[in-house]
Scaffold this active site. Structure first.
Site, PDB file in Angstrom:
ATOM      1  N   ILE A 181       0.855  -1.183   0.000  1.00 62.41           N
ATOM      2  CA  ILE A 181       0.000   0.000   0.000  1.00 62.41           C
ATOM      3  C   ILE A 181       0.890   1.232   0.000  1.00 62.41           C
ATOM      4  O   ILE A 181       1.949   1.236   0.627  1.00 62.41           O
ATOM      5  CB  ILE A 181      -0.938  -0.003   1.233  1.00 62.41           C
ATOM      6  CG1 ILE A 181      -1.917   1.174   1.189  1.00 62.41           C
ATOM      7  CG2 ILE A 181      -0.166  -0.003   2.521  1.00 62.41           C
ATOM      8  CD1 ILE A 181      -2.905   1.173   2.343  1.00 62.41           C
ATOM      9  N   ASP A 202       0.083   5.661  -1.318  1.00 62.77           N
ATOM     10  CA  ASP A 202      -0.664   6.897  -1.073  1.00 62.77           C
ATOM     11  C   ASP A 202      -2.128   6.690  -0.688  1.00 62.77           C
ATOM     12  O   ASP A 202      -2.841   5.910  -1.339  1.00 62.77           O
ATOM     13  CB  ASP A 202      -0.679   7.773  -2.330  1.00 62.77           C
ATOM     14  CG  ASP A 202       0.679   8.074  -2.885  1.00 62.77           C
ATOM     15  OD1 ASP A 202       1.658   7.469  -2.437  1.00 62.77           O
ATOM     16  OD2 ASP A 202       0.764   8.923  -3.785  1.00 62.77           O
ATOM     17  N   ASP A 208      -1.420  13.909  -9.870  1.00 68.56           N
ATOM     18  CA  ASP A 208      -1.984  14.045  -8.528  1.00 68.56           C
ATOM     19  C   ASP A 208      -2.909  15.252  -8.390  1.00 68.56           C
ATOM     20  O   ASP A 208      -2.644  16.173  -7.609  1.00 68.56           O
ATOM     21  CB  ASP A 208      -0.866  14.119  -7.471  1.00 68.56           C
ATOM     22  CG  ASP A 208       0.143  12.990  -7.590  1.00 68.56           C
ATOM     23  OD1 ASP A 208      -0.202  11.948  -8.179  1.00 68.56           O
ATOM     24  OD2 ASP A 208       1.279  13.143  -7.105  1.00 68.56           O
TER      25      ASP A 208
END
Length: 590
Positions: free
Chosen positions: A72, A74, A199
């Site tokens: 895992i 962000d 992003d």
């Protein structure tokens, strides 16, 4: 529960000599890399062969967010919608190293206990076939949730895509659909690097009624948060200037832009009118750290204007001074607060991660607001984490003289929540402050560690300590006088946290200004969760997230102490410690 009395210094000298000698003998580490790498990598780690390891179970956290297995990174698109909290995350469903990334999806009613769902977004269209990376959620007019995220297209360009919930009546929003007009935003324009364009932020509404988002980018070799406008969240136009740019760095990952009110811990919804007196925060991820600026949003020019412009990015404010990256915030309409999440990577080896079968956690969600003077963000663990507390131990009026070490008994030292108020008896004993320390706080924490006597400090906690103290982590303060103000240093020293080789074990540290003439005491809260040590100093003025891997955790026997090694006596006016029960984190599938 009865605790051991405070030991007098002469009762503890053999023990303390060992404690401070091993601290003093630690080797220094490279500053500010935190064991974290860039989140959007264009390569894959090779899958290492499985190896047997003692780390398979002992280091898995009990109440921090992580999937049952695998990698895992962000946190993505956190939101509260129709009574449910959603946490999306960068996830490798096929292994415990980075690669094959999809958007994992979990839901909760309390931000502590989570139900895992099937992945929400996978790379299976031309606009994300080579990667579906970080993005944000926005609740549009009409109560319509949407997600904008970065995809790597067939040419491996980074583009911005949108997904919509397939069935809004599904309380968990399990399925998401991709409109055929993806990508919505492409990396076009002079000076824009198509491999450094990612992003997107949560959307906000400008004074003209149009939606806006910012996208992290490298523009003409420098960092920028590019600004885009839209009427319908589908057709986007790039504004002819960035929201903000800086020549002090060359790329910002995971930008975040939000409003806060000085001295008030209630959050602000960017889709609503922002009240007068509000400040804006621009957060960016770079140098393996999350940094931020406080300023104003100039509505006339559609630009962020920081209160202070610093050309040296080492002086930019930090969300967290430890292992914390790619954070994402959201407005929690249920409780009227802003919450921020961050990713914490492993700092052991890739072969260890493969042996464990998992890698990465998320820090405890934090409520975030602006200090009353408008100069710094404050952060505190969400109140829901307190529901895990058990077996409270409490002490008041303890006195710690130079060399005193007081064991905190009666709690589960592997999973604990500790709050301490240190009362300072003589602030005049503070040593002088050197501003050059701000350029490398980790270096200063190494050089002025818990073995080095100061006027005021070091004092704090020793956690996850083995029986003979050859493994331990210290979280401690030092107080300095700078002209007419006091500067407090919070350190989290991991250099003796484990006897295992091959670990990244720095001494993290961060300074904050504090009015000790008014307050007279400094608070410390530390959440201990097996391999996670998460600390909040001065009411959340400085935060440090750390990962440690002591062999004592595997053995199930650790100790916890309050200590003082400064010349001046400090009083523990209040000490409370709780065992933390295990949360139901992605155990059940929905």
């Amino acid at each position: 529960m009865v605790m051991a009395p405070i030991p007098q210094p002469w009762h503890q000298w053999p023990f303390l000599i060992l404690f401070f000698l091993v601290l003093f003998s630690c080797e220094s580490n490279l500053p500010c890399r935190n064991g974290v790498e860039a989140t959007q990598r264009v390569f894959l780690y090779p899958q290492s062969p499985k190896v047997s390891s003692i780390v398979s179970k002992g280091y898995r956290t009990g109440y921090h967010f992580q999937p049952p297995k695998n990698w895992i990174n962000d946190p993505n698109g956190p939101m509260y919608y129709n009574g449910i909290y959603h946490e999306f995350y960068q996830y490798n469903p096929n292994g415990s190293v980075w690669g094959n990334i999809v958007w994992g999806h979990s839901v909760s009613t309390d931000l502590i206990n989570w139900i895992r769902l099937e992945p929400a977004i996978e790379g299976n269209t031309p606009s994300d076939i080579n990667g579906c990376w970080t993005g944000s959620a926005t609740i549009l007019t009409g109560d319509q949730p949407v997600i904008i995220y970065t995809g790597a297209d067939t040419e491996k360009r980074q583009v911005q895509n949108i997904v919509l919930p397939k069935n809004r009546s599904d309380p968990y929003l399990r399925e998401w659909t991709k409109p055929k007009n993806n990508p919505l935003i492409e990396p076009v324009g002079p000076g824009l690097n198509s491999n450094q364009f990612r992003d997107p932020t949560t959307g906000w509404i400008g004074p003209d009624g149009l939606w806006r988002i910012a996208v992290g980018a490298e523009l003409n070799g420098y960092s920028a948060a590019l600004l885009y406008k839209s009427k319908d969240f589908m057709q986007w136009t790039r504004v002819d200037h960035p929201l903000y740019s800086s020549n002090a760095s060359n790329m910002w990952e995971c930008p975040d832009f939000f409003a806060v009110l000085p001295g008030k811990n209630n959050g602000l919804d960017l889709s609503a009118a922002i009240p007068n007196g509000a400040k804006h925060v621009l957060k960016m991820s770079l140098d393996s750290c999350d940094k931020y600026m406080i300023g104003v949003y100039d509505l006339k020019h559609d630009m962020f204007v920081p209160d202070t412009v610093l050309d040296d990015r080492r002086l930019w404010l930090r969300i967290d001074y430890g292992n914390y990256y790619a954070s994402k915030s959201f407005f929690d309409s249920k409780k009227g607060r802003r919450i921020i999440w961050g990713w914490t990577n492993e700092t052991d080896s890739t072969s260890d991660d493969v042996a464990k079968g998992w890698a990465g956690i998320h820090a405890i969600p934090r409520t975030i607001w602006l200090d009353g003077d408008g100069k710094r963000l404050l952060q505190w663990p969400i109140e829901e984490v307190e529901s895990l507390r058990r077996n409270e131990v409490s002490h008041q009026g303890l006195e710690l003289k130079k060399g005193d070490l007081f064991e905190i008994k009666g709690t589960d030292t592997l999973q604990a929540d500790v709050e301490i108020d240190f009362e300072l008896t003589s602030i005049d004993a503070a040593d002088p402050f050197d501003p050059s320390w701000l350029l490398d706080t980790e270096k200063h924490c190494r050089e002025a560690d818990a073995s080095v006597h100061g006027g005021l400090g070091p004092f704090g906690l020793v956690v996850l300590a083995s029986d003979n103290m050859d493994e331990h982590t210290t979280v401690h303060f030092r107080v300095y006088k700078s002209e007419q103000k006091y500067m407090v240093l919070l350190c989290s020293d991991l250099r003796r946290s484990s006897l295992r080789p091959g670990l990244y074990t720095p001494a993290y540290g961060g300074f904050f200004e504090y009015d000790l003439e008014k307050e007279k005491k400094i608070s410390l809260r530390t959440l201990i969760d097996r391999s996670a040590v998460e600390s909040f100093g001065g009411g959340g003025r400085a935060c440090i997230m750390a990962r440690v891997y002591p062999a004592a955790v595997v053995d199930g026997a650790t100790h916890m102490y309050a200590f003082n090694n400064g010349s001046s006596t400090v009083k523990v006016s209040q000490l409370k410690a709780w065992s933390m029960t295990r949360a139901q984190v992605n155990v059940r599938k929905g």
